[in-house]
Scaffold this active site. Structure first.
Site: not given
Length: 339
Positions: A154, A231-233, A262, A295-297
Protein backbone atom coordinates in the site's frame (compact mmCIF):
# COMPACT_ATOMS: atom_id res chain seq x y z
CA UNK A 1 -15.36 -27.60 5.17
CA UNK A 2 -17.89 -26.33 7.65
CA UNK A 3 -17.13 -22.67 8.36
CA UNK A 4 -18.72 -20.02 10.56
CA UNK A 5 -18.09 -16.50 9.29
CA UNK A 6 -18.28 -13.92 12.07
CA UNK A 7 -18.86 -10.16 11.75
CA UNK A 8 -20.30 -10.45 8.26
CA UNK A 9 -21.63 -7.20 6.84
CA UNK A 10 -24.41 -7.05 4.26
CA UNK A 11 -22.00 -5.68 1.66
CA UNK A 12 -19.78 -8.79 2.02
CA UNK A 13 -22.38 -11.51 1.58
CA UNK A 14 -22.60 -11.53 -2.20
CA UNK A 15 -18.81 -11.60 -2.62
CA UNK A 16 -18.44 -14.48 -0.18
CA UNK A 17 -21.25 -16.50 -1.73
CA UNK A 18 -19.91 -15.91 -5.25
CA UNK A 19 -16.44 -16.98 -4.21
CA UNK A 20 -17.67 -20.07 -2.39
CA UNK A 21 -19.77 -21.49 -5.22
CA UNK A 22 -21.28 -23.92 -2.69
CA UNK A 23 -17.92 -25.65 -2.22
CA UNK A 24 -18.03 -25.27 1.55
CA UNK A 25 -20.80 -25.37 4.10
CA UNK A 26 -20.64 -21.77 5.29
CA UNK A 27 -22.80 -20.07 7.90
CA UNK A 28 -22.83 -16.29 8.06
CA UNK A 29 -23.48 -14.22 11.18
CA UNK A 30 -23.23 -10.51 11.82
CA UNK A 31 -22.17 -11.14 15.41
CA UNK A 32 -18.51 -10.59 16.33
CA UNK A 33 -16.36 -13.31 17.79
CA UNK A 34 -15.80 -12.89 21.52
CA UNK A 35 -16.28 -14.90 24.71
CA UNK A 36 -20.02 -14.29 24.55
CA UNK A 37 -20.38 -15.70 21.02
CA UNK A 38 -17.64 -18.32 20.85
CA UNK A 39 -20.12 -21.13 21.63
CA UNK A 40 -21.72 -20.50 18.23
CA UNK A 41 -18.67 -22.19 16.69
CA UNK A 42 -19.48 -25.61 18.12
CA UNK A 43 -19.58 -28.17 15.32
CA UNK A 44 -17.59 -26.04 12.85
CA UNK A 45 -14.16 -26.82 11.42
CA UNK A 46 -13.27 -23.20 10.68
CA UNK A 47 -14.10 -19.77 12.00
CA UNK A 48 -13.60 -16.77 9.73
CA UNK A 49 -12.94 -13.42 11.39
CA UNK A 50 -12.62 -9.73 10.64
CA UNK A 51 -10.37 -7.06 12.12
CA UNK A 52 -12.34 -6.22 15.27
CA UNK A 53 -13.09 -9.81 16.28
CA UNK A 54 -11.47 -11.13 19.45
CA UNK A 55 -9.14 -14.08 18.94
CA UNK A 56 -7.27 -13.61 22.19
CA UNK A 57 -5.99 -16.51 24.29
CA UNK A 58 -9.26 -17.23 26.16
CA UNK A 59 -11.28 -17.22 22.94
CA UNK A 60 -8.79 -19.45 21.11
CA UNK A 61 -8.76 -21.93 23.97
CA UNK A 62 -12.55 -21.99 23.92
CA UNK A 63 -12.52 -22.57 20.14
CA UNK A 64 -10.05 -25.40 20.59
CA UNK A 65 -12.29 -27.00 23.21
CA UNK A 66 -15.14 -26.84 20.68
CA UNK A 67 -13.03 -28.65 18.08
CA UNK A 68 -12.24 -25.69 15.82
CA UNK A 69 -8.83 -26.20 14.22
CA UNK A 70 -8.71 -23.41 11.65
CA UNK A 71 -8.98 -19.62 11.93
CA UNK A 72 -9.08 -17.47 8.80
CA UNK A 73 -9.19 -13.68 8.89
CA UNK A 74 -10.58 -11.52 6.09
CA UNK A 75 -7.74 -9.05 6.52
CA UNK A 76 -4.02 -8.70 6.05
CA UNK A 77 -3.50 -7.69 9.67
CA UNK A 78 -3.47 -10.39 12.34
CA UNK A 79 -3.03 -8.26 15.46
CA UNK A 80 -6.45 -9.42 16.68
CA UNK A 81 -5.26 -13.06 16.77
CA UNK A 82 -2.90 -14.45 19.41
CA UNK A 83 -0.66 -16.34 17.00
CA UNK A 84 1.52 -17.80 19.76
CA UNK A 85 -1.45 -19.44 21.48
CA UNK A 86 -2.89 -20.59 18.15
CA UNK A 87 0.40 -22.35 17.36
CA UNK A 88 0.48 -23.91 20.82
CA UNK A 89 -3.02 -25.31 20.31
CA UNK A 90 -2.32 -26.51 16.78
CA UNK A 91 -4.87 -24.10 15.31
CA UNK A 92 -3.93 -23.14 11.75
CA UNK A 93 -4.24 -19.44 10.93
CA UNK A 94 -4.61 -17.87 7.49
CA UNK A 95 -4.99 -14.28 6.39
CA UNK A 96 -5.40 -12.40 3.12
CA UNK A 97 -1.79 -11.38 2.42
CA UNK A 98 -2.74 -9.00 -0.39
CA UNK A 99 -5.87 -7.41 -1.79
CA UNK A 100 -6.44 -4.30 -3.87
CA UNK A 101 -3.78 -1.97 -2.44
CA UNK A 102 -5.32 0.81 -4.52
CA UNK A 103 -8.38 0.87 -2.28
CA UNK A 104 -6.47 1.88 0.84
CA UNK A 105 -3.93 4.04 -0.98
CA UNK A 106 -6.58 6.06 -2.81
CA UNK A 107 -8.53 6.57 0.42
CA UNK A 108 -5.31 7.76 2.08
CA UNK A 109 -4.78 10.43 -0.57
CA UNK A 110 -8.49 11.32 -0.50
CA UNK A 111 -8.13 12.13 3.21
CA UNK A 112 -5.11 14.31 2.44
CA UNK A 113 -6.98 16.25 -0.23
CA UNK A 114 -10.20 16.59 1.76
CA UNK A 115 -8.28 18.00 4.72
CA UNK A 116 -6.08 20.25 2.61
CA UNK A 117 -8.89 21.77 0.57
CA UNK A 118 -11.35 21.72 3.50
CA UNK A 119 -13.94 19.87 1.45
CA UNK A 120 -16.16 18.86 4.39
CA UNK A 121 -16.39 22.45 5.59
CA UNK A 122 -16.95 23.74 2.06
CA UNK A 123 -19.74 21.26 1.45
CA UNK A 124 -21.43 22.15 4.74
CA UNK A 125 -21.22 25.85 3.93
CA UNK A 126 -22.63 25.29 0.44
CA UNK A 127 -25.57 23.32 1.83
CA UNK A 128 -26.27 26.32 4.07
CA UNK A 129 -25.96 28.60 1.02
CA UNK A 130 -22.82 30.22 2.39
CA UNK A 131 -20.12 30.80 -0.19
CA UNK A 132 -17.57 32.99 1.59
CA UNK A 133 -14.10 31.54 0.88
CA UNK A 134 -12.06 33.07 3.70
CA UNK A 135 -11.99 29.90 5.82
CA UNK A 136 -11.23 27.52 2.94
CA UNK A 137 -7.62 28.29 1.99
CA UNK A 138 -5.56 25.20 1.21
CA UNK A 139 -2.08 24.58 -0.17
CA UNK A 140 -0.49 23.15 -3.31
CA UNK A 141 0.55 19.52 -2.94
CA UNK A 142 3.30 20.20 -5.50
CA UNK A 143 6.76 20.11 -3.90
CA UNK A 144 5.38 19.36 -0.45
CA UNK A 145 7.37 16.78 1.52
CA UNK A 146 5.41 13.65 2.39
CA UNK A 147 6.80 11.14 4.85
CA UNK A 148 5.66 7.55 4.31
CA UNK A 149 6.17 5.22 7.26
CA UNK A 150 6.06 1.68 5.86
CA UNK A 151 6.80 1.04 2.18
CA UNK A 152 4.89 -2.18 1.68
CA UNK A 153 2.32 -2.83 -1.02
CA UNK A 154 0.00 0.00 0.00
CA UNK A 155 2.80 2.41 0.84
CA UNK A 156 4.22 1.99 -2.66
CA UNK A 157 0.87 2.78 -4.28
CA UNK A 158 0.55 5.87 -2.07
CA UNK A 159 4.01 6.91 -3.22
CA UNK A 160 3.10 6.37 -6.88
CA UNK A 161 0.01 8.56 -6.54
CA UNK A 162 1.89 11.31 -4.75
CA UNK A 163 4.61 11.29 -7.39
CA UNK A 164 1.92 12.49 -9.77
CA UNK A 165 1.34 15.52 -7.55
CA UNK A 166 5.05 16.32 -7.67
CA UNK A 167 5.58 15.67 -3.95
CA UNK A 168 8.97 15.04 -2.41
CA UNK A 169 8.79 11.57 -0.85
CA UNK A 170 10.64 10.43 2.25
CA UNK A 171 10.39 6.86 3.50
CA UNK A 172 11.14 5.19 6.79
CA UNK A 173 10.99 1.40 6.64
CA UNK A 174 14.00 -0.53 7.85
CA UNK A 175 12.66 -3.70 6.24
CA UNK A 176 12.08 -2.29 2.76
CA UNK A 177 14.69 -2.41 0.04
CA UNK A 178 16.70 0.72 -0.56
CA UNK A 179 15.84 3.48 -3.01
CA UNK A 180 17.91 1.85 -5.76
CA UNK A 181 15.07 -0.65 -6.06
CA UNK A 182 12.28 1.92 -5.87
CA UNK A 183 12.81 5.20 -7.67
CA UNK A 184 11.49 8.56 -6.61
CA UNK A 185 11.73 8.14 -2.83
CA UNK A 186 14.47 8.92 -0.34
CA UNK A 187 15.02 6.58 2.59
CA UNK A 188 15.68 8.45 5.83
CA UNK A 189 15.67 7.88 9.57
CA UNK A 190 12.41 8.22 11.44
CA UNK A 191 13.62 11.37 13.18
CA UNK A 192 14.51 13.02 9.86
CA UNK A 193 11.14 12.08 8.40
CA UNK A 194 9.31 13.51 11.41
CA UNK A 195 11.27 16.76 11.36
CA UNK A 196 11.04 17.55 7.64
CA UNK A 197 7.67 16.23 6.42
CA UNK A 198 4.68 18.46 5.73
CA UNK A 199 2.47 15.37 5.61
CA UNK A 200 3.08 12.06 7.42
CA UNK A 201 1.15 8.94 6.47
CA UNK A 202 1.30 5.63 8.35
CA UNK A 203 1.34 2.26 6.59
CA UNK A 204 2.78 -0.10 9.20
CA UNK A 205 1.17 -3.09 10.94
CA UNK A 206 0.37 -3.11 14.62
CA UNK A 207 3.00 -5.18 16.40
CA UNK A 208 4.79 -4.98 19.72
CA UNK A 209 7.45 -2.93 17.95
CA UNK A 210 5.07 -0.45 16.33
CA UNK A 211 2.52 -0.04 19.14
CA UNK A 212 2.33 3.71 19.90
CA UNK A 213 5.12 4.53 17.47
CA UNK A 214 3.62 8.05 17.36
CA UNK A 215 3.44 9.63 20.82
CA UNK A 216 4.14 13.09 22.24
CA UNK A 217 7.87 12.45 21.81
CA UNK A 218 7.50 11.98 18.05
CA UNK A 219 4.86 14.71 17.67
CA UNK A 220 7.20 17.23 19.30
CA UNK A 221 9.73 16.52 16.53
CA UNK A 222 7.22 17.24 13.74
CA UNK A 223 6.74 20.51 11.91
CA UNK A 224 4.16 22.83 13.41
CA UNK A 225 0.95 22.42 11.41
CA UNK A 226 1.86 18.96 10.11
CA UNK A 227 -0.80 16.75 8.51
CA UNK A 228 -0.98 13.26 10.04
CA UNK A 229 -2.79 10.42 8.25
CA UNK A 230 -3.42 6.89 9.56
CA UNK A 231 -5.23 4.31 7.45
CA UNK A 232 -3.40 1.30 8.91
CA UNK A 233 -4.03 0.46 12.58
CA UNK A 234 -5.31 2.71 15.32
CA UNK A 235 -2.79 1.51 17.89
CA UNK A 236 0.11 2.99 15.92
CA UNK A 237 -0.65 6.36 17.50
CA UNK A 238 -1.32 7.29 21.10
CA UNK A 239 -4.60 9.07 20.55
CA UNK A 240 -4.43 11.13 23.73
CA UNK A 241 -1.13 12.62 22.58
CA UNK A 242 -2.52 13.31 19.10
CA UNK A 243 -5.49 15.08 20.67
CA UNK A 244 -3.13 17.28 22.69
CA UNK A 245 -1.14 17.96 19.53
CA UNK A 246 -4.32 19.23 17.89
CA UNK A 247 -5.11 21.43 20.88
CA UNK A 248 -1.59 22.88 20.85
CA UNK A 249 -1.70 23.51 17.10
CA UNK A 250 1.29 21.25 16.50
CA UNK A 251 -0.89 18.98 14.37
CA UNK A 252 -2.67 21.10 11.80
CA UNK A 253 -4.64 18.34 10.08
CA UNK A 254 -5.61 14.83 11.14
CA UNK A 255 -7.09 12.11 8.95
CA UNK A 256 -7.96 8.75 10.53
CA UNK A 257 -9.60 5.67 9.07
CA UNK A 258 -8.70 3.67 12.18
CA UNK A 259 -8.92 4.30 15.91
CA UNK A 260 -7.20 2.45 18.74
CA UNK A 261 -10.48 1.90 20.61
CA UNK A 262 -12.63 1.19 17.56
CA UNK A 263 -13.72 -2.32 18.59
CA UNK A 264 -17.41 -2.12 19.46
CA UNK A 265 -17.72 1.32 17.85
CA UNK A 266 -16.87 1.00 14.17
CA UNK A 267 -18.89 -1.06 11.67
CA UNK A 268 -22.27 -0.28 13.19
CA UNK A 269 -24.63 2.62 13.89
CA UNK A 270 -25.20 3.96 17.38
CA UNK A 271 -28.14 5.74 18.97
CA UNK A 272 -27.82 9.20 20.51
CA UNK A 273 -28.66 7.76 23.92
CA UNK A 274 -25.74 5.34 23.88
CA UNK A 275 -22.54 6.17 25.71
CA UNK A 276 -20.03 7.90 23.48
CA UNK A 277 -16.30 7.29 23.46
CA UNK A 278 -15.00 10.50 25.02
CA UNK A 279 -11.66 10.52 23.22
CA UNK A 280 -13.24 9.94 19.81
CA UNK A 281 -15.89 12.59 20.52
CA UNK A 282 -13.17 15.10 21.40
CA UNK A 283 -11.40 14.42 18.10
CA UNK A 284 -14.63 14.87 16.15
CA UNK A 285 -15.09 18.34 17.64
CA UNK A 286 -12.15 19.67 15.58
CA UNK A 287 -12.94 20.96 12.10
CA UNK A 288 -9.41 20.07 10.94
CA UNK A 289 -10.06 16.37 11.66
CA UNK A 290 -11.68 13.83 9.33
CA UNK A 291 -12.48 10.36 10.67
CA UNK A 292 -13.86 7.53 8.55
CA UNK A 293 -14.96 4.24 10.10
CA UNK A 294 -12.29 1.82 8.83
CA UNK A 295 -13.60 1.99 5.29
CA UNK A 296 -10.37 2.51 3.34
CA UNK A 297 -10.52 -1.09 2.09
CA UNK A 298 -14.14 -0.77 0.99
CA UNK A 299 -14.18 -1.07 -2.78
CA UNK A 300 -15.86 -3.74 -4.87
CA UNK A 301 -12.49 -4.91 -6.16
CA UNK A 302 -11.10 -5.31 -2.64
CA UNK A 303 -14.19 -7.15 -1.41
CA UNK A 304 -13.88 -9.59 -4.31
CA UNK A 305 -10.16 -10.13 -3.64
CA UNK A 306 -10.78 -10.72 0.08
CA UNK A 307 -13.62 -13.18 -0.49
CA UNK A 308 -11.70 -15.10 -3.16
CA UNK A 309 -8.61 -15.50 -0.98
CA UNK A 310 -10.69 -16.44 2.07
CA UNK A 311 -12.39 -19.26 0.18
CA UNK A 312 -9.06 -20.27 -1.35
CA UNK A 313 -7.70 -20.71 2.18
CA UNK A 314 -10.61 -23.05 2.96
CA UNK A 315 -9.95 -24.93 -0.30
CA UNK A 316 -6.32 -25.51 0.65
CA UNK A 317 -7.19 -26.64 4.15
CA UNK A 318 -9.72 -29.10 2.73
CA UNK A 319 -7.17 -30.56 0.33
CA UNK A 320 -4.46 -31.22 2.90
CA UNK A 321 -3.79 -32.08 6.48
CA UNK A 322 -2.98 -29.19 8.85
CA UNK A 323 0.74 -29.98 8.44
CA UNK A 324 0.60 -30.17 4.62
CA UNK A 325 -1.79 -27.32 3.95
CA UNK A 326 -0.50 -24.18 2.22
CA UNK A 327 -2.90 -21.70 3.83
CA UNK A 328 -1.01 -19.61 6.36
CA UNK A 329 -0.37 -16.09 7.54
CA UNK A 330 1.49 -14.10 4.91
CA UNK A 331 5.02 -12.94 5.70
CA UNK A 332 4.78 -9.87 7.89
CA UNK A 333 7.64 -7.54 8.70
CA UNK A 334 7.11 -5.08 11.57
CA UNK A 335 7.04 -2.11 9.19
CA UNK A 336 5.26 -3.60 6.20
CA UNK A 337 1.90 -1.88 5.82
CA UNK A 338 -1.28 -3.76 6.44
CA UNK A 339 -5.02 -3.01 6.32
Amino acid sequence: MKALIYSTKEFEKASLQNANQQKHDITITGKPLNMDTVKMAEGFDVVVLFTNDDASEPVLRALNDLGVKYVATRSVGVDHINLKVAAELGIRVANVPHYSPNSVAEHTVALMMALNRKLIMADTKAHNYQFDLSSLIGFDMYQKTVGIIGLGTIGKVVADILKGFGCKLLVFDKYAEEADDYEGVTFVTLNELLATSDIITLHAPLTEETKYMITKEQIDKMKTGVMLINTSRGGLVKTEDVLQGLRDGKIGYLGLDVYENERGIFFKNHFETEGRDELLTDLLNFNNVIITGHQAFLTQEALTNIADKTIQNLDEWQLGTPEECNAKVGKIHPLEELQ
